[in-house]
Design an enzyme around this catalytic site. Structure first.
Site, mmCIF file in Angstrom:
data_model
loop_
_atom_site.group_PDB
_atom_site.id
_atom_site.type_symbol
_atom_site.label_atom_id
_atom_site.label_comp_id
_atom_site.label_asym_id
_atom_site.label_seq_id
_atom_site.Cartn_x
_atom_site.Cartn_y
_atom_site.Cartn_z
ATOM 1 N N ASN A 155 62.225 -10.748 -17.359
ATOM 2 C CA ASN A 155 61.215 -10.469 -18.377
ATOM 3 C C ASN A 155 59.938 -9.800 -17.852
ATOM 4 O O ASN A 155 59.490 -8.803 -18.400
ATOM 5 C CB ASN A 155 60.883 -11.743 -19.172
ATOM 6 N N GLU A 254 59.454 -22.295 -11.347
ATOM 7 C CA GLU A 254 58.730 -22.059 -12.603
ATOM 8 C C GLU A 254 59.780 -21.794 -13.664
ATOM 9 O O GLU A 254 60.463 -20.774 -13.640
ATOM 10 C CB GLU A 254 57.772 -20.873 -12.441
ATOM 11 N N CYS A 288 58.210 -17.049 -20.655
ATOM 12 C CA CYS A 288 58.351 -18.506 -20.543
ATOM 13 C C CYS A 288 57.186 -19.251 -21.175
ATOM 14 O O CYS A 288 57.360 -20.357 -21.690
ATOM 15 C CB CYS A 288 58.494 -18.900 -19.079
#
Length: 486
Positions: A155, A254, A288
């Site tokens: 992303n 993460e 996210c």
């Protein structure tokens, strides 16, 4: 201007190497499925060689001077700035992100590099701490960790790759980096080219263009990997954490998010809507920390929905190379199918739709679901798509309870006109980050970026990243003869 399509090889031990697999992978433009370039995938054997080279190179790089490391990092940043226009174009074409998103991503990448200049002197710096024993002097040092295994997602690939690569190199480590092959140029090759231009010694950064079919868990299990740095899904993160735990290996993870955006009873609705539109729909929601749930006090609920829907349905969609475009394509067909399946399931469950979107090629225009039950699958799933969910809260306190009712804890936001109340409630939200009177998508290189619960382990950002990427060493010096009891 660089022709980045030609950088379709792995960068191993300072050389651009063709993969040895029988398989090739076509990197596609998500907007029109046109082929940007084809990559011959690297093999597990080549990955093993990359780790061997990285381990050898790190021994010398650990001895490099502060000035050497500063020069490399400065020149890598210089390369990205000089080739800005061409890099923006590749980010847009390869990730499907808009021109705005591409500019944000390159800006964040440069910020990480520039911040890394401030802590290159953290290794081998002695800090004295008091000693209880007479004549003893205690020194605490931070030393390079060794080889860092880095895995980044599709992303924000350049930003989320550099977030590991820059601090690792600044602190005397070497790196074996695997970007998501869908974005191999943005997440890997361009970064490798920048450090090649910067004169980084061969083997310190190795970028391997491959996929899991070729290498399995070898990025994780290689004995040279002292730290696994991964950004991606919680499911994969748990798998990595399990392997790292068995090997007593560090992991910086993460992972996914289910970020709440809370509109309290005293909030300015117009401001909240502006923020929510950005935090939900930037990069089509494929972030996210994007807003996943909007939790709105009942006194503001109807007004918020009306204004949010009006704004959402007016967002321009189409070719991300058009600077006016806000909603571009989802990254691939699998992500599109996941989004459409979630929409159909929500409809079958009777969830009310305030705005019905549509699929146009690889673009999904905004959907808005309202009166969503916070315990429903829709509210508990990381959507990673331009699908908004709005939940009603009876009280401000209930809004916080709803916000915490998730396995995730990455980012969050609170809108209120009472800033002290906002800070008090922010501390009650179980997430790594909370933004008052802003949306959830915020990043900076000097804050502790990371999540709680299923959103991950560890923190990026200076100075927290220094601890992640170094090992502490205690050296004591007994300057006066010590008496022993026997």
């Amino acid at each position: 201007m660089e022709q980045y399509e030609k950088l379709n090889k792995s960068f191993l031990n300072g050389e651009w190497i063709e993969g040895e697999s029988e398989r090739t992978y076509n990197i596609l433009n998500p907007y029109d499925n046109s082929v940007i370039t084809s990559v011959r995938l690297a093999t597990a054997k080549q990955l093993h060689q990359a780790f061997e080279c990285a381990a050898e190179a790190q021994k010398e790089w650990a001895k490099s001077s502060v000035e050497e490391r500063l020069e490399v990092l400065r020149k890598a940043a210089e390369y990205l700035k000089t080739n800005r226009e061409a890099i923006i174009d590749v980010i847009v074409r390869e990730t499907g992100g808009t021109v705005l998103k591409a500019n944000v991503e390159l800006h964040l990448t440069l910020e990480i590099l520039e911040e890394s200049l401030t802590y290159v002197d953290e290794i081998y710096k002695a800090r004295q701490v008091p000693a209880a024993i007479e004549g003893k002097v205690n020194y605490i040092y931070r030393l390079p960790l060794g080889v860092v295994a880095s895995i980044s997602p599709f992303n924000f690939p350049m930003n989320l790759s550099m977030r590991t690569i820059a601090p690792a190199i600044a602190l005397g480590n070497s790196v074996v980096h695997k970007p998501d092959i869908q974005v191999g140029l943005t997440g890997g090759s361009i970064i490798a080219k920048a450090f090649e231009y910067a004169g980084l010694p061969k083997g310190v950064l190795n970028v391997i263009l491959t996929d899991i079919t070729e290498i399995g868990d070898d990025m994780l299990t290689n004995p040279h990997a002292r730290l696994i740095s991964f950004t991606g899904s919680t499911a994969v993160g748990k798998h990595i954490g399990e392997i790292a735990g068995r090997q007593l290996q560090r992991a910086a993870l993460e992972l996914g998010g289910n970020s709440p955006f809370i509109v309290l009873s005293d909030a300015d609705v117009d401001r909240a809507v502006e923020a929510a539109i950005f935090g939900k729909f930037i990069h089509q929601g494929q972030i996210c920390m994007a807003i996943n749930r909007m939790i709105v006090h009942q006194s503001k609920y109807d007004e918020f929905i009306q204004k949010f829907v009006e704004k959402a349905k007016s967002l321009p969609y189409g070719d991300p190379r058009d600077p006016k475009t806000v909603i571009g394509p989802l990254i691939n067909e699998r992500q599109m199918e996941k989004a459409l399946k979630m929409i159909e399931e929500a409809k079958r469950d009777g969830v009310k739709i305030a705005l019905e979107g549509k699929r146009i090629g690889n673009i999904l225009t905004p959907y808005v679901f309202v009166d969503v039950d916070h315990s429903s699958k829709l509210a508990q799933t990381e959507l990673f798509a331009p699908i908004a969910t709005i939940i009603k809260a009876k009280t401000d306190e209930e809004a916080i309870e709803i916000a915490n009712d998730t396995e995730y804890g990455l980012s969050s936001a609170v809108f209120t006109n009472d800033l002290e109340k906002g800070k008090r409630l922010a501390l009650q939200i179980d997430s790594g980050m909370t933004h008052i009177n802003d949306q959830t998508v915020n990043d900076a290189p000097n804050i502790p970026f990371g999540g709680n619960k299923a959103s991950g382990l560890g923190r990026f950002g200076n100075p927290w990243v220094v601890e992640e990427f170094t090992v502490a060493k205690w050296i004591s010096v007994q300057t006066k003869y010590r008496e022993y009891p026997f």
